[in-house]
Design a protein around this motif. Sequence first.
Motif, short mmCIF file in Angstrom:
data_model
loop_
_atom_site.label_atom_id
_atom_site.label_comp_id
_atom_site.label_asym_id
_atom_site.label_seq_id
_atom_site.Cartn_x
_atom_site.Cartn_y
_atom_site.Cartn_z
N TRP A 86 0.83 -1.21 0.00
CA TRP A 86 0.00 0.00 0.00
C TRP A 86 0.87 1.26 0.00
CZ3 TRP A 86 -0.83 4.17 3.24
CH2 TRP A 86 -2.02 4.88 3.07
N ALA A 87 1.92 1.23 0.80
CA ALA A 87 2.78 2.41 0.90
C ALA A 87 3.54 2.67 -0.39
CB ALA A 87 3.76 2.24 2.06
N ALA A 88 3.72 1.64 -1.22
CA ALA A 88 4.48 1.81 -2.45
C ALA A 88 3.67 2.52 -3.54
CB ALA A 88 4.94 0.45 -2.96
N LEU A 89 2.36 2.66 -3.35
CA LEU A 89 1.53 3.34 -4.35
C LEU A 89 1.54 4.84 -4.11
CD1 LEU A 89 -1.75 1.24 -4.79
CD2 LEU A 89 -0.11 1.84 -6.56
N PRO A 90 1.81 5.66 -5.13
CA PRO A 90 1.68 7.12 -4.96
C PRO A 90 0.25 7.49 -4.60
CG PRO A 90 2.85 6.57 -7.00
CD PRO A 90 2.27 5.29 -6.46
N ALA A 91 0.09 8.61 -3.90
CA ALA A 91 -1.23 9.00 -3.39
C ALA A 91 -2.25 9.16 -4.52
CB ALA A 91 -1.11 10.29 -2.59
#
Length: 948
Positions: free
Chosen positions: A640-645
Amino acid sequence: MRIAVLGPVEAHRDAPVDLGTRKQRALVAALALHRGRPVPVDTLVDLLWRDAPPPGVAGTLQAYVAGLRRGLEPDRPARAPATVLITRGPGYALQLEPAGLDVAVFEDLAGEAHRALAGASSIPDGAPAPRPDPAALDDAAGRLAAALALWRGAPFVELEDAPAALAERARLEELRLLAVEDLAVAHLAQGRHSAVAAELEALTAAHPLRERLWSLRAVALTRAGRQADALAALRQVRDLLADELGLEPGPELRHLTTAILRQDPALAWRPPRAANGTTGSTADARTRHATAGLAGPAAPAPPAASGPAPAAATPLPHAWPLAGRDHELTALRDLLARAEAGTPAFAVVTGEPGIGKSRLVAELAGHARARGGRVLVGRCSQDDGAPPLYPWAAVLRDMGQELPLGVGGEDEGAAFRTWERIVAALTTAAAEDPVLLVLDDLHWADPASLRVLRLLGETVEQGRLLVVATWREGATGEPLAAVAETLARRHALRLHLHGLERDAAAAVVTAVAGTAPGPAATAALCERTGGNPFFLVEYARLAGEGGDLAALLAEPDPPAAVRDVLRRRLDRLPQATVTALRAAAVVGRRFVLATAAAAAGTAEDDLLDALEPALAAGLVREEDVDAFAFAHALVRDTLWAALPASRRARVHARVAAHLEPTPGHESQTAHHWLRAGPGHAGRAWRAAVAAAAVARRLHAHDDAVGLLRAALEALAADPAATARDRYALLMTLAEAHRWAADWVGLAAASRDAAAVADELDDVELLARAACAPTTGALWQLAEAGMVSTLAVATLRRVLVALPPGDGAPRCRAMLSLAAELYYAADVPERRELVEGALAMARRLGDDALLLDAHPIAYIALWHPATRQDRLGYATAAAGLAERLGDDRALVVALCLLAVVQGELGLVAEMWVTAAQAREHATRLRLPFPAAGARQPRAALAGDGRAVR
């Protein structure tokens, strides 16, 4: 020529044959029914017309025969004898090749497969089960599939309810069901457990009295790692047979129930073995992941070796062996024995993430099942969109029940009554059988779920029940702290798990990696991981997949936070798999295939292909057909954290659009729309309002408040939203605060709503907002001695702006103004407002308005000189509340009545009234009125703060 009667009758030569009219098709069906035997004309007439043949029926029948002969043999020369529909004896017959009739083909295929599967039953009967040849299995399954594919509908449907047709139809249906059962046996032998379980669920619903289908379903569920569902299915058929027929289940079902409870090894699936001794490859690879259990995915098999297989080659029932927890497991088993003897018991297991809380409890669950107990598991979801009472819904589903919604209306006591129903269902089950209730990951639980656990801890006094709760050490929050306090009062066993010692850590690594680490490597592992089993398993998997454990440990930047380990494992996956996992991570820790496919913007089959490497790597596990979960929360968090906002917001929007049309997903839909970015603000706030309405029906009022606050934030970003939208939302929020007994929040929301009403220049809306804080209150909202000048000014403006004459808005505004002026005006001025309002309410003849008016009048005129007046107000309010069935208003009225009775020296009456108020408040779980019911004691003790 081929004739098909397993459905509407059809004939094929090189192409479909037109059989003509309905009666001509019925004639073909009648002849096919007799399988080539001559059928007398009288029999044909009975089959086609029964008791009402037309005049000249013989000629009509002959005409039908002639028409059919032209269609069946169009190339037959004139005067040449017919070769398909022939004349024989006193009637006619169909002359076909052995494979020319679909009924005969079906019977041959199904019969051959049935004989081939003899002895391949998946239901243990105590005798050693032969291991079938995979080629024979494939052949039998293919024959059965081909046989069943011949069925297009009811056989001989053109003959309607003719007795001969009914008898043959029943015989063929029995053969079809036998073929369905045989195909399930073949698929179970091939290892397709999850798929078979899904198919048999529909079949047992369609044929509820067919015990063989229930047996196969239970076996499939057991092998898919769903023992609780298997036992629930067996209980369901047992109850069905008792209710419908007054019978007990047959020997096969009884024996199977015992085998599941004992975890009989004969139930375990063994791969088919070919004649050369090698294991067949017909098993569905995904089935292996379905049996991973509570703790996570199954450990990978070690590399093949030429010598004897290492110990790790034996499939593990969990992600790692339970090592180093002997003391904790013994304590829990002792507690289980105490509960089985009839004394309810409680235990709490805490520790850091990955420390093995769920793994320890899973071991206890297996022990409980082996002793014949019932295991119910409720897992809390870390996903923000999870609905209220999520873990209890799972527990009730395992018991064959649903969440009790809207119990007894929508008063404040309805929530408590819902919780009572859940607790009652559990205690009833524990009165019949030993029950182990596991509530996992309570640090993610919603407040309503924790309130149910508190009620269970406060009320259960008997039954064979053990409740085990797990949560992360250091988890905060008042609801969880209250649960901990309740369990402490029940002397719950408290187990705090620490990291594993070196020997236990080495055992875990050896089991997962297939090789034992040396003493130095073990010491380094414990140093790096703190003995956390999840971290140990991650290192071991890297080593087992071909990595060098010593090199991993020697890296200058070790993966102590485990995200580095996970990133390294993710880097080994195909890019399409990583992309799919990132989309699924936005859905949540657990996801279903359809939703994840919508998130990824791909087809479901393509997503399944993309997930296969992640399943094989143990990063994702298959929990059921088309249902998956990340192996650990940290896996999902890393992705999840690897996806840009911005990209994450777009995925949220796709998920929300997919979930929105389906009822029951309101919370998840709101969660995703609220995170989809400002471009979707309009859909976001409306979805949050819909989810709040569902939360209120579940009596999760704190959740409703949170959703409505989020809706207000989203509404501010919606350019299409109107001021009336904002007003309606603020008043809904005010009502949610009232249900949650949050009077400060109620006052704030009402003030904001009044400001919006001013913008709209709508006096009716302004009156509603201004009067909201005083309705149903036990005392003024302002601090002692303080006056809300804004509220007073607003109410005075309302009274000036409202149309003259009687009306409920004017009546409520007068009463609210009298209450707000408590510290600013003397009694005569407030009395004038109160008496005018009460007279108006009486003229209007509105009992509900009078019920609201009397308590406000009491509060507005609270003074020693008004005791008799207030006695009348409280008495009238109590009578109205009882007559109108308003439980909450009755509690408020009784509280006020008890206080004024104390002031008047009516001590005996005061204690009776106070006891009634306390009884109702406790039953309805109303803390604020319950506190008010204690005011008489404080007043008699000389506590001047009692009236606050």
